[in-house]
Design an enzyme around this catalytic site. Structure first.
Site, short mmCIF file in Angstrom:
data_model
loop_
_atom_site.label_atom_id
_atom_site.label_comp_id
_atom_site.label_asym_id
_atom_site.label_seq_id
_atom_site.Cartn_x
_atom_site.Cartn_y
_atom_site.Cartn_z
N GLY A 18 16.87 47.83 -21.17
CA GLY A 18 17.94 47.17 -21.95
C GLY A 18 18.04 47.91 -23.28
O GLY A 18 18.47 47.29 -24.13
N SER A 19 17.62 49.32 -23.33
CA SER A 19 17.69 49.81 -24.63
C SER A 19 19.37 49.79 -24.83
O SER A 19 19.70 49.96 -25.90
CB SER A 19 17.05 51.08 -24.70
OG SER A 19 17.88 52.14 -23.85
N ASN A 20 20.08 50.20 -24.16
CA ASN A 20 21.72 50.19 -24.34
C ASN A 20 22.20 48.74 -24.68
O ASN A 20 23.10 48.75 -25.61
CB ASN A 20 22.50 50.92 -23.13
CG ASN A 20 22.67 52.06 -22.93
OD1 ASN A 20 22.94 52.97 -23.76
ND2 ASN A 20 21.35 52.96 -22.12
N MET A 72 21.24 48.40 -11.47
CA MET A 72 20.87 49.33 -10.24
C MET A 72 21.56 48.88 -9.01
O MET A 72 21.08 49.37 -8.13
CB MET A 72 19.40 49.37 -10.17
CG MET A 72 18.84 49.93 -11.47
SD MET A 72 19.48 51.74 -11.76
CE MET A 72 18.94 52.64 -10.43
N ARG A 73 22.54 48.08 -9.01
CA ARG A 73 23.13 47.69 -7.96
C ARG A 73 24.66 48.24 -7.93
O ARG A 73 25.38 48.03 -8.83
CB ARG A 73 23.22 46.10 -7.76
CG ARG A 73 22.07 45.30 -7.82
CD ARG A 73 21.34 45.22 -6.64
NE ARG A 73 20.18 45.04 -6.80
CZ ARG A 73 19.14 44.89 -5.69
NH1 ARG A 73 19.63 44.96 -4.29
NH2 ARG A 73 17.92 44.74 -5.83
N ASN A 102 30.67 51.60 -17.23
CA ASN A 102 29.24 51.91 -16.93
C ASN A 102 28.82 53.12 -17.98
O ASN A 102 29.83 54.05 -18.27
CB ASN A 102 28.99 52.44 -15.47
CG ASN A 102 27.90 52.75 -15.07
OD1 ASN A 102 26.70 52.02 -15.66
ND2 ASN A 102 27.70 54.01 -14.46
N HIS A 121 26.47 56.58 -17.89
CA HIS A 121 25.61 57.47 -16.84
C HIS A 121 25.15 58.68 -17.67
O HIS A 121 25.69 59.47 -18.35
CB HIS A 121 26.58 58.07 -15.79
CG HIS A 121 25.98 58.97 -14.62
ND1 HIS A 121 25.09 58.14 -13.56
CD2 HIS A 121 25.98 60.19 -14.71
CE1 HIS A 121 24.29 59.34 -13.17
NE2 HIS A 121 24.95 60.34 -13.50
N LYS A 169 22.90 46.77 -3.08
CA LYS A 169 24.10 46.27 -3.37
C LYS A 169 23.70 44.69 -3.53
O LYS A 169 22.68 44.39 -3.06
CB LYS A 169 25.24 46.61 -2.39
CG LYS A 169 25.08 46.19 -1.28
CD LYS A 169 26.22 46.66 -0.17
CE LYS A 169 25.95 45.93 1.17
NZ LYS A 169 27.36 46.03 2.09
C1 GRF Z 1 20.62 54.52 -19.05
O1 GRF Z 1 19.94 55.55 -19.15
C2 GRF Z 1 21.93 54.63 -18.19
O2 GRF Z 1 22.29 55.90 -18.48
C3 GRF Z 1 21.45 54.25 -16.74
O3 GRF Z 1 20.56 53.41 -16.85
C4 GRF Z 1 19.68 53.59 -18.18
C5 GRF Z 1 19.64 52.27 -18.66
O4 GRF Z 1 18.54 52.33 -19.73
N1 GRF Z 1 22.91 53.83 -16.21
P1 GRF Z 1 18.48 50.88 -20.45
O5 GRF Z 1 18.06 49.76 -19.43
O6 GRF Z 1 19.58 50.74 -21.22
O7 GRF Z 1 17.20 51.26 -21.27
#
Ligand code: GRF
Length: 203
Positions: free
Chosen positions: A11-13, A91-92, A108, A110, A64
């Site tokens: 969940g860092s994002n 991841m789905r 999203n 990536h 999925k």
């Molecule tokens: C990120 O590196 C993103 O690019 C990918 O999944 C990762 C999620 O990381 N889609 P976090 O859970 O936000 O730390």
């Protein structure tokens, strides 16, 4: 703008976006955090911040959601009056009704410069291939895997001594800057996807 953030991992994002909202850099509100993984870090972060969260089991498939789980997810997002669905390490694969329901409103991030290296462990794919520059991409989600229209990208140099984990770490740092900035622009109505060249062309 009300965000529904979906994640399966640490969940860092999500934290970067939530912090940017708290400090006034993003004119949005996280209405709901959803995870398919009961003990995902992203849910713990939501709990710590008193942001509404739910764990939604994905159902019978590995990659999925089954129809029932997808219907439950849509219902939760609609109930939370979500305007923008933000995938942050979810991841789905989303293909069906959810994309129709939130058409053009699912983004999203990536960890590569798409269209290079779609799919899993993109930083490792980049390192193994030997590219000198990689990065991260925020894109609209369509039916394909990491194929939707690109909204923004940030380049990250591949250094001589890089390992998969050192490169991944620098890409994730770039993600934590790029994703909140893109959500901020979307909230201000500033970003629009440009068309892609999908057919063959001469030259
Ligand atoms: C990120 O590196 C993103 O690019 C990918 O999944 C990762 C999620 O990381 N889609 P976090 O859970 O936000 O730390």
């Amino acid at each position: 703008m009300r965000l529904g953030v979906l994640g399966s991992g640490k969940g860092s994002n999500f934290v970067a976006i939530a912090d940017a909202i708290s400090s006034g850099r993003v004119a949005a509100e996280v209405a709901l955090v959803v995870s398919d993984v009961a003990d995902a870090g992203i849910l713990a972060h939501a709990r710590d911040r008193a942001i509404p969260w739910i764990h939604l089991p994905p159902g019978k498939f590995r990659t999925k959601l089954d129809d029932e789980a997808e219907a439950a997810l849509i219902a939760a997002l609609v109930e939370a009056r979500v305007d923008l669905v933000v995938l942050a390490g979810y991841m789905r694969i989303l293909k069906g009704e959810l994309l129709r329901r939130f058409e053009g409103r699912v983004v999203n991030i990536h960890p590569s410069l798409l269209p290079s290296f779609p799919g899993l462990a993109a930083w490792k794919q980049a390192l193994d291939y030997g590219v000198k520059v990689t990065g991260c991409t925020v894109h609209l989600v369509d039916q394909g895997i990491d194929t939707g229209p690109i909204l923004a990208q940030r380049a990250v140099e591949v250094l001589d001594g890089d390992t998969a984990s050192s490169l991944h770490e620098r890409i994730q740092k770039a993600e934590r800057e790029l994703y909140p900035a893109v959500v901020a622009s979307l909230a201000r109505g500033e970003i629009h996807a440009r068309g892609r060249v999908t057919g063959g062309f001469a030259g």
